[in-house]
Write a protein that holds these residues in place. Sequence first.
Motif, PDB file in Angstrom:
ATOM      1  N   ALA A 105     -30.813  11.402 -27.677  1.00  0.00           N
ATOM      2  CA  ALA A 105     -29.735  10.430 -27.904  1.00  0.00           C
ATOM      3  C   ALA A 105     -29.319   9.747 -26.606  1.00  0.00           C
ATOM      4  O   ALA A 105     -29.063   8.539 -26.585  1.00  0.00           O
ATOM      5  CB  ALA A 105     -28.540  11.114 -28.552  1.00  0.00           C
ATOM      6  N   THR A 106     -29.286  10.496 -25.516  1.00  0.00           N
ATOM      7  CA  THR A 106     -28.897   9.921 -24.227  1.00  0.00           C
ATOM      8  C   THR A 106     -30.007   9.028 -23.675  1.00  0.00           C
ATOM      9  O   THR A 106     -29.745   7.918 -23.210  1.00  0.00           O
ATOM     10  CB  THR A 106     -28.548  11.037 -23.223  1.00  0.00           C
ATOM     11  N   PHE A 116     -25.708   7.758 -26.009  1.00  0.00           N
ATOM     12  CA  PHE A 116     -24.630   8.360 -25.225  1.00  0.00           C
ATOM     13  C   PHE A 116     -24.794   7.939 -23.777  1.00  0.00           C
ATOM     14  O   PHE A 116     -25.907   7.735 -23.302  1.00  0.00           O
ATOM     15  CB  PHE A 116     -24.659   9.895 -25.294  1.00  0.00           C
ATOM     16  N   HIS A 117     -23.672   7.886 -23.081  1.00  0.00           N
ATOM     17  CA  HIS A 117     -23.693   7.546 -21.662  1.00  0.00           C
ATOM     18  C   HIS A 117     -22.754   8.487 -20.911  1.00  0.00           C
ATOM     19  O   HIS A 117     -21.732   8.062 -20.377  1.00  0.00           O
ATOM     20  CB  HIS A 117     -23.277   6.088 -21.451  1.00  0.00           C
ATOM     21  N   ILE A 162     -35.226  12.308 -17.176  1.00  0.00           N
ATOM     22  CA  ILE A 162     -35.936  11.239 -17.888  1.00  0.00           C
ATOM     23  C   ILE A 162     -35.507   9.875 -17.342  1.00  0.00           C
ATOM     24  O   ILE A 162     -36.322   8.971 -17.196  1.00  0.00           O
ATOM     25  CB  ILE A 162     -35.671  11.337 -19.404  1.00  0.00           C
ATOM     26  N   ALA A 163     -34.221   9.726 -17.034  1.00  0.00           N
ATOM     27  CA  ALA A 163     -33.719   8.444 -16.529  1.00  0.00           C
ATOM     28  C   ALA A 163     -34.388   8.072 -15.210  1.00  0.00           C
ATOM     29  O   ALA A 163     -34.613   6.893 -14.934  1.00  0.00           O
ATOM     30  CB  ALA A 163     -32.200   8.499 -16.365  1.00  0.00           C
ATOM     31  N   GLU A 164     -34.703   9.093 -14.391  1.00  0.00           N
ATOM     32  CA  GLU A 164     -35.334   8.830 -13.092  1.00  0.00           C
ATOM     33  C   GLU A 164     -36.722   8.226 -13.246  1.00  0.00           C
ATOM     34  O   GLU A 164     -37.126   7.388 -12.448  1.00  0.00           O
ATOM     35  CB  GLU A 164     -35.428  10.121 -12.276  1.00  0.00           C
ATOM     36  N   ILE A 165     -37.454   8.659 -14.276  1.00  0.00           N
ATOM     37  CA  ILE A 165     -38.827   8.173 -14.440  1.00  0.00           C
ATOM     38  C   ILE A 165     -38.951   7.106 -15.513  1.00  0.00           C
ATOM     39  O   ILE A 165     -39.906   6.351 -15.519  1.00  0.00           O
ATOM     40  CB  ILE A 165     -39.786   9.340 -14.753  1.00  0.00           C
ATOM     41  N   GLY A 166     -37.971   7.057 -16.422  1.00  0.00           N
ATOM     42  CA  GLY A 166     -37.998   6.075 -17.492  1.00  0.00           C
ATOM     43  C   GLY A 166     -38.909   6.497 -18.640  1.00  0.00           C
ATOM     44  O   GLY A 166     -39.672   7.457 -18.535  1.00  0.00           O
ATOM     45  N   LEU A 180     -42.543   9.653 -28.486  1.00  0.00           N
ATOM     46  CA  LEU A 180     -43.659  10.519 -28.096  1.00  0.00           C
ATOM     47  C   LEU A 180     -43.406  11.113 -26.712  1.00  0.00           C
ATOM     48  O   LEU A 180     -43.622  12.308 -26.494  1.00  0.00           O
ATOM     49  CB  LEU A 180     -44.978   9.751 -28.121  1.00  0.00           C
ATOM     50  N   ALA A 181     -42.938  10.296 -25.779  1.00  0.00           N
ATOM     51  CA  ALA A 181     -42.642  10.786 -24.426  1.00  0.00           C
ATOM     52  C   ALA A 181     -41.556  11.859 -24.463  1.00  0.00           C
ATOM     53  O   ALA A 181     -41.661  12.883 -23.780  1.00  0.00           O
ATOM     54  CB  ALA A 181     -42.229   9.628 -23.519  1.00  0.00           C
ATOM     55  N   LEU A 182     -40.504  11.649 -25.266  1.00  0.00           N
ATOM     56  CA  LEU A 182     -39.436  12.648 -25.397  1.00  0.00           C
ATOM     57  C   LEU A 182     -39.970  13.937 -26.005  1.00  0.00           C
ATOM     58  O   LEU A 182     -39.620  15.040 -25.557  1.00  0.00           O
ATOM     59  CB  LEU A 182     -38.283  12.098 -26.237  1.00  0.00           C
ATOM     60  N   LEU A 183     -40.813  13.829 -27.033  1.00  0.00           N
ATOM     61  CA  LEU A 183     -41.404  15.015 -27.653  1.00  0.00           C
ATOM     62  C   LEU A 183     -42.236  15.781 -26.635  1.00  0.00           C
ATOM     63  O   LEU A 183     -42.112  17.009 -26.518  1.00  0.00           O
ATOM     64  CB  LEU A 183     -42.256  14.620 -28.863  1.00  0.00           C
TER      65      LEU A 183
END
Length: 191
Positions: A51-52, A57-58, A113-117, A125-128
């Motif tokens: 979600a973030t 979410f922020h 995740i935010a650091e690499i995007g 798929l990337a999140l999984l």
Amino acid sequence: ISYSVLGVEHILTGFDHLAFVLGLILLVGFRRRLAIAVSGFTLAHSVTLGATALGAFHPWPAYIESLVALSIVFVAAEALRVQKGALTLLSRWPLLAAAGFGLLHGFAFAGAIAEIGLPKGDELLALLLFNLGVEFGQLLFIGLTLAAAVASKRMHLGLTPWATRLAPYVIGTMASFWFCERVFALFRNAT
């Protein structure tokens, strides 16, 4: 680089997350309930991480990191109480506790995740893959911890009972330091 590899690296280099998992081990032992609790932790952090990372979410990362440290202090304190024979909420319901804290830790994982995007079009798929990497890293850490405990016992080092009694104090002390450090950083950045 694969997102699953990044998930494994994030766990194995994230000493605060390893401390949390070690606290869970001390709380419930090497039983089936541990695998269930760690999997509940992963499922819960997957929700808030996803979600973030997808922008729903922020949260303010500095607050989240402080709360993550506080959750580790809480797990260490519960492990100490269990060692003294108390039946605690976390020891009775490790899945619920791990899942509850997993929601919080997911916000922290979102920072990685935010650091690499995320790759456009393949975000889910990337999140999984990242989550599978985190789960694998946690299970690898649990396996290594179990192997060390078994080896210590078989070699008659007497380390396991001693280390088990000392570990919650070490975890709690480190997490308390992280909490104070992160809270002070919050105030420093606010002024």
